[in-house]
Design a protein around this motif. Structure first.
Motif, mmCIF file in Angstrom:
data_model
loop_
_atom_site.group_PDB
_atom_site.id
_atom_site.type_symbol
_atom_site.label_atom_id
_atom_site.label_comp_id
_atom_site.label_asym_id
_atom_site.label_seq_id
_atom_site.Cartn_x
_atom_site.Cartn_y
_atom_site.Cartn_z
ATOM 1 N N VAL A 374 0.841 -1.196 0.000
ATOM 2 C CA VAL A 374 0.000 0.000 0.000
ATOM 3 C C VAL A 374 0.878 1.249 0.000
ATOM 4 C CG1 VAL A 374 -1.744 1.305 1.280
ATOM 5 C CG2 VAL A 374 -1.866 -1.199 1.196
ATOM 6 N N ALA A 375 1.905 1.259 0.840
ATOM 7 C CA ALA A 375 2.806 2.413 0.916
ATOM 8 C C ALA A 375 3.535 2.627 -0.410
ATOM 9 C CB ALA A 375 3.808 2.218 2.042
ATOM 10 N N ASP A 376 4.002 1.547 -1.022
ATOM 11 C CA ASP A 376 4.725 1.660 -2.293
ATOM 12 C C ASP A 376 3.820 2.166 -3.412
ATOM 13 O OD1 ASP A 376 6.983 0.762 -1.039
ATOM 14 O OD2 ASP A 376 6.846 -1.297 -1.796
ATOM 15 N N ALA A 377 2.541 1.845 -3.335
ATOM 16 C CA ALA A 377 1.607 2.322 -4.360
ATOM 17 C C ALA A 377 1.303 3.812 -4.189
ATOM 18 C CB ALA A 377 0.311 1.510 -4.298
ATOM 19 N N LEU A 378 1.318 4.291 -2.955
ATOM 20 C CA LEU A 378 1.018 5.702 -2.696
ATOM 21 C C LEU A 378 2.227 6.608 -2.897
ATOM 22 C CD1 LEU A 378 -1.229 5.407 0.497
ATOM 23 C CD2 LEU A 378 -1.953 6.078 -1.792
ATOM 24 N N GLN A 379 3.417 6.104 -2.633
ATOM 25 C CA GLN A 379 4.620 6.933 -2.670
ATOM 26 C C GLN A 379 4.816 7.698 -3.982
ATOM 27 O OE1 GLN A 379 6.642 7.961 -0.545
ATOM 28 N NE2 GLN A 379 8.742 8.137 -1.292
ATOM 29 N N PRO A 380 4.588 7.105 -5.157
ATOM 30 C CA PRO A 380 4.805 7.862 -6.406
ATOM 31 C C PRO A 380 3.852 9.045 -6.572
ATOM 32 C CG PRO A 380 4.792 5.498 -6.836
ATOM 33 C CD PRO A 380 4.304 5.683 -5.430
ATOM 34 N N GLN A 381 2.751 9.083 -5.809
ATOM 35 C CA GLN A 381 1.787 10.173 -5.925
ATOM 36 C C GLN A 381 2.184 11.391 -5.085
ATOM 37 O OE1 GLN A 381 -2.213 8.667 -5.103
ATOM 38 N NE2 GLN A 381 -1.571 6.617 -5.712
ATOM 39 N N ASP A 382 3.203 11.251 -4.251
ATOM 40 C CA ASP A 382 3.605 12.319 -3.337
ATOM 41 C C ASP A 382 4.130 13.513 -4.113
ATOM 42 O OD1 ASP A 382 5.466 13.863 -1.565
ATOM 43 O OD2 ASP A 382 4.735 12.407 -0.094
ATOM 44 N N ARG A 383 3.492 14.661 -3.950
ATOM 45 C CA ARG A 383 3.841 15.846 -4.739
ATOM 46 C C ARG A 383 5.109 16.540 -4.237
ATOM 47 N NH1 ARG A 383 -1.875 18.742 -4.132
ATOM 48 N NH2 ARG A 383 -1.638 17.692 -2.107
ATOM 49 N N VAL A 384 5.559 16.213 -3.041
ATOM 50 C CA VAL A 384 6.804 16.783 -2.528
ATOM 51 C C VAL A 384 7.990 15.959 -3.007
ATOM 52 C CG1 VAL A 384 8.083 17.487 -0.491
ATOM 53 C CG2 VAL A 384 5.584 17.620 -0.497
ATOM 54 N N HIS A 385 7.927 14.682 -2.728
ATOM 55 C CA HIS A 385 8.870 13.688 -3.243
ATOM 56 C C HIS A 385 10.297 13.874 -2.730
ATOM 57 C CE1 HIS A 385 8.094 10.270 -5.787
ATOM 58 N NE2 HIS A 385 9.361 10.293 -6.150
ATOM 59 N N THR A 386 10.444 14.354 -1.513
ATOM 60 C CA THR A 386 11.776 14.499 -0.945
ATOM 61 C C THR A 386 12.088 13.420 0.091
ATOM 62 O OG1 THR A 386 10.878 16.113 0.626
ATOM 63 C CG2 THR A 386 11.956 16.976 -1.350
ATOM 64 N N TYR A 387 11.179 12.453 0.271
ATOM 65 C CA TYR A 387 11.433 11.321 1.144
ATOM 66 C C TYR A 387 11.514 10.051 0.305
ATOM 67 C CZ TYR A 387 10.080 14.341 5.039
ATOM 68 O OH TYR A 387 9.999 15.357 5.953
ATOM 69 N N ALA A 388 12.560 9.264 0.540
ATOM 70 C CA ALA A 388 12.691 8.001 -0.191
ATOM 71 C C ALA A 388 11.760 6.934 0.361
ATOM 72 C CB ALA A 388 14.138 7.518 -0.135
#
Length: 397
Positions: A374-388
């Motif tokens: 679930v987390a891996d599916a949501l991560q690409p949607q993060d508009r900040v994207h400064t956390y790996a």
């Protein structure tokens, strides 16, 4: 994390000295749209969120959970949240948006004296008595103040010396679609932006400290990215500017321009949502100046949702015993079926595999159910994207 050396300890002392007397975050850099999907907040939920700049606590309040406990060890962060709450309670929307949307209000001193100050705690009064000028500054915006604001101001000054790059960035922020963003970034921004001097500056620990990134997080980034800190930042910026629509990316918009637009801003700065908060939802937020562990030890009611941001990264190096204690407190205070969100500079934080809790000393991944897919599916949607790393863990029901 490896044992800190002398340079690492010095870096941390500098970070602690800066952090202990400053407002670090003037806006949140965690995407609440992703959090909302992960949290699925309901009317009975009790939420613990690390305050940061308070934007996301206000965002969650719009989902109408029972209560939101905004916890931060830095009282200046809670002072900012208190000021936002006071403005919602006492001001009209246009004045409020000028203050927190545009970051500038010519009459802020009057509004503060006549409406806002009486709503604040003694510490918040003392802080804003000294820093009210941030909203009337000749620098043009509140968002160019505080530690992260210093870096934003530096970026702005850098662009001012490179007019073609400044124009290209303005065109990028106004692009109509992702294809247009890609074309502008590839042809006009990337060739000018990533110079040796820029890469050197953004790799310095002092700059990282201004952004609220202590030494342990920098080490995590360096350990997992071949290009080090500058390579990671370049990759993150490239992903945001080339892969995600910028039309609603208010995080990067405010960082580059010092202000939000009414059609590109956090949910609490939209007029309809402002009125909903004013009608009572804002009263569900309770600020607490303390640590997460201290709050959980003192709080008797179960917590059903935890939003812990990234503070565990530095605790894993400097205060590993305190990190274990915090997880023990979470275990004891979490409601059955509770959900925990956290972010990390590392895609798979190693400390999550090392910590043991409970009377039987179970590993975290045995005590909680980690929702990696679930987390891996949501991560690409993060508009900040400064956390790996984006981590979701569920407490057994």
């Amino acid at each position: 994390m490896s044992t800190p050396n002398l340079r690492d300890k010095l870096d941390q002392k500098i970070f602690d000295a800066i952090y202990s007397r400053s407002l670090v975050y003037n806006t949140c850099w965690e995407d609440p749209a992703v959090d909302r999907k992960a949290l699925a907040l309901g009317a009975d939920d009790s939420v613990l969120v690390i305050t940061s700049a308070g934007c996301n606590a206000l965002d969650y309040a719009l989902q109408a959970p029972r209560v939101i406990h905004a916890v931060d060890a830095n009282p200046r962060q809670n002072a900012l949240l208190e000021l936002k709450i006071a403005g919602i309670r006492t001001l009209g929307f246009d004045d409020y948006f000028a203050i927190f949307g545009e970051g500038f209000h010519a009459r802020f001193a009057d509004l503060y004296r006549d409406h806002l100050r009486a709503e604040l705690s003694p510490f918040a009064q003392e802080w804003w008595d000294k820093h009210a000028s941030w909203f009337t500054s000749r620098r043009g915006s509140f968002y160019f103040h505080g530690l992260s604001g210093l870096v934003a101001r530096g970026v702005r000054a850098y662009f001012a010396t490179r007019p073609r790059l400044r124009v290209a960035m303005n065109d990028l922020l106004g692009a109509r679609n992702v294809a247009e963003q890609q074309a502008i970034y590839d042809a006009r921004i990337a060739p000018q932006l990533w110079s040796k001097s820029v890469n050197w500056v953004i790799s310095r620990q002092f700059v990282m400290s201004l952004l609220g990134v202590p030494y342990p997080q920098r080490k995590l980034v360096e350990a997992q990215h071949d290009g080090g800190v500058s390579g990671f930042i370049r990759h993150a910026v490239q992903y945001v500017f080339r892969q995600l629509p910028l039309a609603d990316n208010y995080f990067w918009h405010v960082y580059m321009t010092g202000r939000y637009r009414r059609d590109c801003c956090p949910e609490y700065l939209k007029e309809a949502n402002f009125e909903r908060l004013k009608s009572g939802l804002v009263d569900r937020i309770v600020p607490h100046t303390t640590t997460v562990t201290e709050f959980l030890h003192a709080h008797e009611e179960p917590i059903s949702r935890f939003v812990l941001l990234d503070h565990m990264d530095w605790m894993s190096s400097y205060h590993p015993e305190a990190l274990v204690e915090e997880w023990e407190a979470i275990r004891l205070r979490a409601a059955p079926g509770a959900r925990i969100l956290l972010r990390s500079a590392h895609a798979r934080p190693a400390y999550l595999d090392a910590i043991r809790i409970g009377p039987d000393q179970r590993r975290l991944r045995e005590a909680f159910r980690f929702m990696d897919e679930v987390a891996d599916a949501l991560q690409p949607q993060d508009r900040v994207h400064t956390y790996a790393g984006f981590v979701i863990a569920d407490v057994p029901a």
